[in-house]
Design an enzyme around this catalytic site. Structure first.
Site, PDB file in Angstrom:
ATOM      1  N   HIS A  72      81.189  47.743  38.335  1.00 33.48           N
ATOM      2  CA  HIS A  72      80.167  47.239  39.258  1.00 33.48           C
ATOM      3  C   HIS A  72      79.073  46.404  38.586  1.00 33.48           C
ATOM      4  O   HIS A  72      78.213  45.860  39.264  1.00 33.48           O
ATOM      5  CB  HIS A  72      79.509  48.399  40.013  1.00 33.48           C
TER       6      HIS A  72
HETATM    7  C1  UD1 Z   1      72.434  49.532  41.361  1.00 35.47           C
HETATM    8  C2  UD1 Z   1      71.633  49.593  40.058  1.00 35.47           C
HETATM    9  C3  UD1 Z   1      72.557  49.902  38.899  1.00 35.47           C
HETATM   10  C4  UD1 Z   1      73.381  51.127  39.178  1.00 35.47           C
HETATM   11  C5  UD1 Z   1      74.125  50.935  40.479  1.00 35.47           C
HETATM   12  C6  UD1 Z   1      74.984  52.107  40.852  1.00 35.47           C
HETATM   13  C7  UD1 Z   1      69.707  48.064  39.885  1.00 35.47           C
HETATM   14  C8  UD1 Z   1      69.232  46.794  39.314  1.00 35.47           C
HETATM   15  N1  UD1 Z   1      71.019  48.298  39.771  1.00 35.47           N
HETATM   16  O1  UD1 Z   1      73.332  48.436  41.259  1.00 35.47           O
HETATM   17  O2  UD1 Z   1      71.778  50.111  37.739  1.00 35.47           O
HETATM   18  O3  UD1 Z   1      74.288  51.330  38.112  1.00 35.47           O
HETATM   19  O4  UD1 Z   1      73.154  50.732  41.510  1.00 35.47           O
HETATM   20  O5  UD1 Z   1      75.718  51.800  42.009  1.00 35.47           O
HETATM   21  O6  UD1 Z   1      68.921  48.828  40.400  1.00 35.47           O
HETATM   22  N2  UD1 Z   1      75.296  47.448  48.811  1.00 35.47           N
HETATM   23  C9  UD1 Z   1      75.916  48.010  49.886  1.00 35.47           C
HETATM   24  N3  UD1 Z   1      75.468  49.226  50.315  1.00 35.47           N
HETATM   25  C10 UD1 Z   1      74.447  49.884  49.720  1.00 35.47           C
HETATM   26  C11 UD1 Z   1      73.804  49.276  48.621  1.00 35.47           C
HETATM   27  C12 UD1 Z   1      74.254  48.074  48.173  1.00 35.47           C
HETATM   28  O7  UD1 Z   1      76.843  47.473  50.439  1.00 35.47           O
HETATM   29  O8  UD1 Z   1      74.105  51.000  50.169  1.00 35.47           O
HETATM   30  C13 UD1 Z   1      75.792  46.145  48.326  1.00 35.47           C
HETATM   31  C14 UD1 Z   1      74.942  45.010  48.799  1.00 35.47           C
HETATM   32  O9  UD1 Z   1      75.763  43.951  49.056  1.00 35.47           O
HETATM   33  C15 UD1 Z   1      74.057  44.721  47.608  1.00 35.47           C
HETATM   34  C16 UD1 Z   1      74.972  45.052  46.442  1.00 35.47           C
HETATM   35  O10 UD1 Z   1      75.779  46.145  46.896  1.00 35.47           O
HETATM   36  O11 UD1 Z   1      73.609  43.405  47.586  1.00 35.47           O
HETATM   37  C17 UD1 Z   1      74.236  45.459  45.214  1.00 35.47           C
HETATM   38  O12 UD1 Z   1      73.360  46.554  45.472  1.00 35.47           O
HETATM   39  P1  UD1 Z   1      72.076  46.821  44.540  1.00 35.47           P
HETATM   40  O13 UD1 Z   1      71.415  48.067  44.937  1.00 35.47           O
HETATM   41  O14 UD1 Z   1      71.251  45.584  44.458  1.00 35.47           O
HETATM   42  O15 UD1 Z   1      72.699  46.985  43.091  1.00 35.47           O
HETATM   43  P2  UD1 Z   1      73.971  47.776  42.558  1.00 35.47           P
HETATM   44  O16 UD1 Z   1      74.948  46.753  42.089  1.00 35.47           O
HETATM   45  O17 UD1 Z   1      74.451  48.830  43.492  1.00 35.47           O
END
Ligand code: UD1
Length: 385
Positions: free
Chosen positions: A202
């Site tokens: 991820h």
């Molecule tokens: C975040 C953390 C990372 C952690 C990871 C675990 C930061 C910078 N990154 O990354 O350190 O290892 O979580 O998963 O804080 N999305 C969904 N549903 C959700 C949340 C996110 O579909 O409930 C999708 C969205 O398209 C979003 C993307 O995932 O844009 C990324 O989510 P985000 O929380 O920004 O970062 P992660 O890649 O999950």
């Protein structure tokens, strides 16, 4: 007040809140920023780990780094101004961690950082920025492994703020190991113990760059011809696979059994299902931070698909090997594992299931006597712990 936001926070906050809950004199609040909001990334962990329902949801969802961090700050500031907690506990290195620590520093609320001092020395990782800045804002720094203290001292952080307590995530793992085993999740996928690999991906540097993602998946597909591989897919990764030449993988696990190519993509899994699969795996391939630690405790070989790690103890003592993202290195390392050519490793110091007890004892020692003596919440004294 504990703050959680994203998946890797939940298994750290649960045992800390439970340890404080067992002691007298603590009133606790749980705030969820909603950085992760999908049931599969959030709610399932509350159900399985016995985390209390959050007292407050900030309702901040996905966004740009600046947008998400800023929005969490604006909303969390309102919370601390009205609730005036004596202490805020933040976990790990996600955007929610830094945003809330920064609010506390500006409003004079003491902050404790659980999992302090880890450094990959790679500032292109958002997590490296988050954890470094959080450490500089924190009043109490709880570290998991020996590398953390010298990292913090080198950055000029005062020695008396640093406490080596062990790994709270290991507390959770040991506590739930038996329940996880009972799910027999591998069997449900028709896989015998030690006969399959497990993959997670991820990190933006691996999944947001199409070339890199394709290279990793090609290597994994080649490996899957020798060893079936289960791939619980993060939403960020799923989005990248949609419309790419790997899109058909997304349907690979939909009939419940192992597909022809033997690389099966699933939805993100709950804590117990994932722990069960990890425990019985022959080998794990991952770019996660936490999984490097969990495989070390379980004694399962871990190939980390990154060029660096902020958790060097998992390499020095555990089962972790850094293999990067090139096809050749991934396949070479996997072959070594399959041929039994990898050291077993040992469990690092203080990864013994008692880290949260140590944290609770330190917090009690530092915070409660003053609060009781003065009969006032700490913030009224302008105190830092
Ligand atoms: C975040 C953390 C990372 C952690 C990871 C675990 C930061 C910078 N990154 O990354 O350190 O290892 O979580 O998963 O804080 N999305 C969904 N549903 C959700 C949340 C996110 O579909 O409930 C999708 C969205 O398209 C979003 C993307 O995932 O844009 C990324 O989510 P985000 O929380 O920004 O970062 P992660 O890649 O999950």
């Amino acid at each position: 007040m504990s703050v959680v936001g994203a998946r890797p926070n939940f298994m750290k906050a649960a045992p800390v809140m439970q340890a404080l809950g067992k002691r007298k004199g603590w009133e606790q609040r749980l705030v969820h920023t909603d950085q992760h909001y999908d049931d599969k990334l959030s709610r399932v962990f509350f159900d399985e780990l016995g985390l209390p329902k959050p007292d407050l949801h900030l309702g901040v969802r996905s966004g740009s780094h600046a947008g998400q961090t800023a929005e969490i700050m604006v909303r969390f500031e309102q919370v601390v101004l009205s609730e005036r907690p004596s202490l805020v506990v933040v976990y790990g290195d996600v955007n929610s961690t830094l945003a809330c620590a920064l609010v506390c520093a500006k409003t004079g609320i003491p902050v404790a950082h659980v999992e302090a001092g880890l450094r990959s020395f790679d500032r292109t990782m958002p997590e490296e920025v988050n954890r470094t800045l959080t450490d500089h804002l924190a009043d109490l720094l709880f570290t998991t492994e020996p590398s953390a203290r010298p990292n913090l001292l080198r950055e000029g952080i005062a020695e008396e703020k640093i406490f080596f307590v062990g790994n709270v995530m290991v507390d959770t793992l040991l506590r739930h190991r038996e329940r996880a085993r009972k799910t027999r999740f591998a069997q449900a996928l028709e896989l015998a113990p030690r006969s399959y690999g497990l993959l997670t991906l991820h990190r933006p540097s691996n999944v947001d760059a199409p070339e890199t993602l394709a290279g990793i998946l090609e290597a994994v597909q080649e490996l899957a011809a020798r060893l079936p591989i289960v791939f619980p897919c993060h939403p960020r990764t799923r989005r990248q696979l949609e419309g790419s030449r790997f899109e058909s993988l997304l349907r690979s696990g939909s009939d419940g059994g192992m597909p022809e190519g033997r690389l099966m993509v699933t939805e993100p899994l709950g804590y117990l299902e994932f722990l069960s699969l990890m425990t019985d795996a022959r080998l794990v391939l991952t770019d996660s931070g936490g999984i490097q630690e969990e495989t070390t405790v379980l004694g399962v070989p871990c190939l980390t698909l990154r060029e660096n790690t902020e958790r060097p103890v998992t390499i020095e003592q555990g089962t972790n090997v850094l293999v990067g993202t090139s096809r050749r290195r991934i396949l070479e390392a996997a072959t070594r594992v399959l041929e039994g050519d990898l050291a077993a490793g040992r469990v690092p110091e203080l990864w013994d299931g008692r880290a949260t007890e140590r944290i609770a004892a330190i917090l009690e020692d530092r915070l409660l006597p003053r609060a009781r003596m003065e009969q006032l919440p700490l913030h009224h004294q302008g105190a830092t712990p």
